[in-house]
Design a protein around this motif. Structure first.
Motif, short mmCIF file in Angstrom:
data_model
loop_
_atom_site.label_atom_id
_atom_site.label_comp_id
_atom_site.label_asym_id
_atom_site.label_seq_id
_atom_site.Cartn_x
_atom_site.Cartn_y
_atom_site.Cartn_z
N PRO A 129 -0.45 5.56 -2.30
CA PRO A 129 -0.75 5.01 -2.33
C PRO A 129 -2.37 4.05 -2.77
O PRO A 129 -2.83 4.62 -2.72
CB PRO A 129 -0.30 3.95 -0.66
CG PRO A 129 -1.52 5.29 -0.03
CD PRO A 129 -1.04 6.29 -0.86
N VAL A 130 -1.74 2.44 -3.33
CA VAL A 130 -3.12 1.79 -3.32
C VAL A 130 -3.63 0.60 -2.47
O VAL A 130 -2.41 0.23 -2.54
CB VAL A 130 -3.39 2.04 -5.16
CG1 VAL A 130 -3.59 0.65 -5.37
CG2 VAL A 130 -3.17 2.54 -5.67
N LEU A 131 -4.30 0.47 -1.76
CA LEU A 131 -4.18 -0.43 -1.44
C LEU A 131 -5.83 -1.43 -2.15
O LEU A 131 -6.33 -0.95 -2.32
CB LEU A 131 -5.16 -0.64 0.14
CG LEU A 131 -5.46 -1.25 1.06
CD1 LEU A 131 -4.29 -2.17 1.74
CD2 LEU A 131 -6.28 -1.33 1.87
N ILE A 132 -5.04 -3.20 -2.19
CA ILE A 132 -5.95 -3.84 -3.13
C ILE A 132 -6.76 -4.78 -1.97
O ILE A 132 -5.45 -5.61 -1.31
CB ILE A 132 -5.06 -4.56 -4.48
CG1 ILE A 132 -4.31 -3.51 -5.22
CG2 ILE A 132 -6.39 -5.50 -4.87
CD1 ILE A 132 -3.57 -4.18 -6.53
N ASP A 133 -7.84 -4.83 -1.80
CA ASP A 133 -8.46 -5.42 -0.72
C ASP A 133 -9.50 -6.56 -1.65
O ASP A 133 -10.04 -6.09 -2.44
CB ASP A 133 -9.27 -5.26 0.38
CG ASP A 133 -9.54 -6.05 1.67
OD1 ASP A 133 -9.18 -7.02 1.08
OD2 ASP A 133 -10.60 -5.51 1.75
N ASP A 134 -9.01 -8.22 -1.82
CA ASP A 134 -9.92 -8.78 -1.99
C ASP A 134 -10.12 -7.75 -3.83
O ASP A 134 -11.19 -8.44 -4.11
CB ASP A 134 -11.34 -8.76 -1.82
CG ASP A 134 -12.31 -10.30 -2.03
OD1 ASP A 134 -12.06 -11.07 -3.00
OD2 ASP A 134 -13.82 -10.11 -1.76
N GLY A 135 -9.44 -7.92 -4.85
CA GLY A 135 -9.31 -7.39 -6.00
C GLY A 135 -9.91 -5.76 -6.56
O GLY A 135 -10.26 -5.65 -7.47
N THR A 136 -9.76 -5.37 -5.17
CA THR A 136 -10.62 -4.14 -5.12
C THR A 136 -10.22 -2.65 -4.79
O THR A 136 -9.41 -2.89 -3.59
CB THR A 136 -11.83 -3.65 -3.85
OG1 THR A 136 -13.43 -4.56 -5.03
CG2 THR A 136 -12.45 -2.12 -3.93
N PRO A 137 -9.25 -1.67 -5.25
CA PRO A 137 -8.61 -1.17 -5.44
C PRO A 137 -9.25 0.25 -3.99
O PRO A 137 -10.52 0.91 -4.89
CB PRO A 137 -7.99 -0.04 -6.58
CG PRO A 137 -9.13 -0.56 -7.52
CD PRO A 137 -10.05 -1.69 -6.88
N ILE A 138 -8.56 0.31 -3.54
CA ILE A 138 -9.20 2.06 -2.61
C ILE A 138 -7.88 2.48 -1.89
O ILE A 138 -6.19 2.57 -2.30
CB ILE A 138 -8.76 1.16 -0.67
CG1 ILE A 138 -10.04 0.12 -0.67
CG2 ILE A 138 -9.58 2.21 -0.43
CD1 ILE A 138 -10.18 -0.39 0.59
N THR A 139 -7.88 3.74 -2.90
CA THR A 139 -6.82 4.73 -3.21
C THR A 139 -6.67 6.29 -2.21
O THR A 139 -8.12 5.97 -0.90
CB THR A 139 -6.41 5.82 -4.48
OG1 THR A 139 -7.73 6.13 -4.20
CG2 THR A 139 -6.74 4.92 -5.66
N ASP A 140 -6.05 7.23 -1.31
CA ASP A 140 -6.09 8.09 -0.82
C ASP A 140 -5.79 7.95 0.56
O ASP A 140 -6.79 6.28 1.63
CB ASP A 140 -6.88 9.04 -0.69
CG ASP A 140 -6.82 9.88 0.77
OD1 ASP A 140 -7.70 9.87 1.78
OD2 ASP A 140 -7.11 10.92 -0.19
N SER A 141 -4.49 7.95 0.85
CA SER A 141 -3.88 7.16 2.21
C SER A 141 -4.78 7.35 3.12
O SER A 141 -5.08 6.06 4.27
CB SER A 141 -2.54 8.11 2.72
OG SER A 141 -2.69 9.30 2.83
N THR A 142 -5.48 8.37 3.89
CA THR A 142 -6.77 8.96 4.71
C THR A 142 -7.78 7.85 4.54
O THR A 142 -8.19 7.31 5.92
CB THR A 142 -6.89 10.09 4.85
OG1 THR A 142 -5.35 10.88 5.18
CG2 THR A 142 -7.49 10.42 6.13
#
Length: 195
Positions: free
Chosen positions: A48-61
Motif C-alpha cells: 500500500p501507499v498512504l498519503i497524509d497531507d500530500g506525503t506518501p508513506i510506503t510499506d504496510s508495517t
C-alpha cells in the motif's frame, strides 16, 4: 483525510483495517501493484501507499506504526518494555510469516516462470508450521497477541494467517485458528475486507 492506494486483496488490507479500527476517514483508491496510480507515489510500484497531507508513506508495517503512534492507539508508547516486546513480535511475524508467504508467492506467480523454484514451497510450508509453534509460546494469554490489548502485530498476524489459508499453507496451531476466527469477525475487519 488519509488516502490509501491498493486493494484489500493485498497488504493494503492491513492499512484499511487499521483506519477502520481507528474510525478515521479516508479515501480509497483501488489500484494493483505497478499501476500508474501507485508508481506516481512509489516508484517501486508496491502497495500500500498512504498519503497524509500530500506525503506518501510506503510499506504496510511503517504505515501501521505511523498511524498507531499518531493516534495513540493499537500500540504501546515508544521507549517502554511493552513497545519493545510489541516491536519484537512485529519483526518475528514479518521474518517468519510474511517473508515465507511472500517468497512462496514470488515462486508461484510473481517471478518469470523460468526463475521460479516450485519445490521451495514445501520448505516454506514446513518453516511456516514451525514458526506457528514458536509464536504460540511467545504470545500472551489474553485475546490478542500482546494480551488484553490489540496492537499492530494483531493486524499483521491476522492478515498473514488469512493469506496463508488462501495460499494453502495450513494453520496447524488450534490457538491460532480460534484467534483468526475471532479477529476476522471484528466489524472493522469485515468493513475493510469488503472494500
Amino acid at each position: 483525510m488519509y488516502t490509501v492506494i491498493g486493494t484489500s486483496k493485498s497488504r493494503s488490507m492491513r492499512v484499511l483495517w487499521m483506519l477502520e479500527e481507528l474510525g478515521q476517514p479516508y479515501k480509497h483508491i483501488k489500484a494493483n501493484p505497478h499501476n500508474e496510480d501507485v508508481i506516481e507515489f512509489n516508484p517501486a510500484g508496491k502497495v500500500p501507499v498512504l498519503i497524509d497531507d500530500g506525503t506518501p508513506i510506503t510499506d504496510s508495517t511503517a504505515i501501521l506504526t505511523y498511524l498507531a503512534d499518531r493516534h495513540g492507539d493499537f500500540t504501546y508508547p515508544a521507549g517502554t518494555i511493552d513497545r519493545a516486546r510489541q516491536d519484537s513480535l512485529t519483526q518475528f511475524l514479518l521474518d517468519e510469516f510474511d517473508a515465507a508467504l511472500w517468497l512462496a508467492a514470488r515462486h508461484s506467480f510473481v517471478l518469470p516462470e523460468e526463475k521460479r523454484l516450485g519445490a521451495i514451497k514445501n520448505t516454506l510450508r514446513w518453516e511456516f508450521e514451525r514458526s506457528q509453534k514458536t509464536l504460540v509460546h511467545r504470545i500472551g494469554e489474553g485475546e490478542f497477541v500482546m494480551g488484553d490489548r490489540m496492537t499492530v502485530p494483531d493486524l499483521i498476524l491476522t492478515h498473514c494467517l488469512t493469506w496463508a489459508l488462501s495460499a494453502k499453507f495450513p494453520v496447524v496451531e488450534h490457538r491460532l485458528t480460534t484467534y483468526l476466527e475471532r479477529m476476522r469477525g471484528r466489524p472493522a475487519y469485515l468493513r475493510a475486507a469488503n472494500l
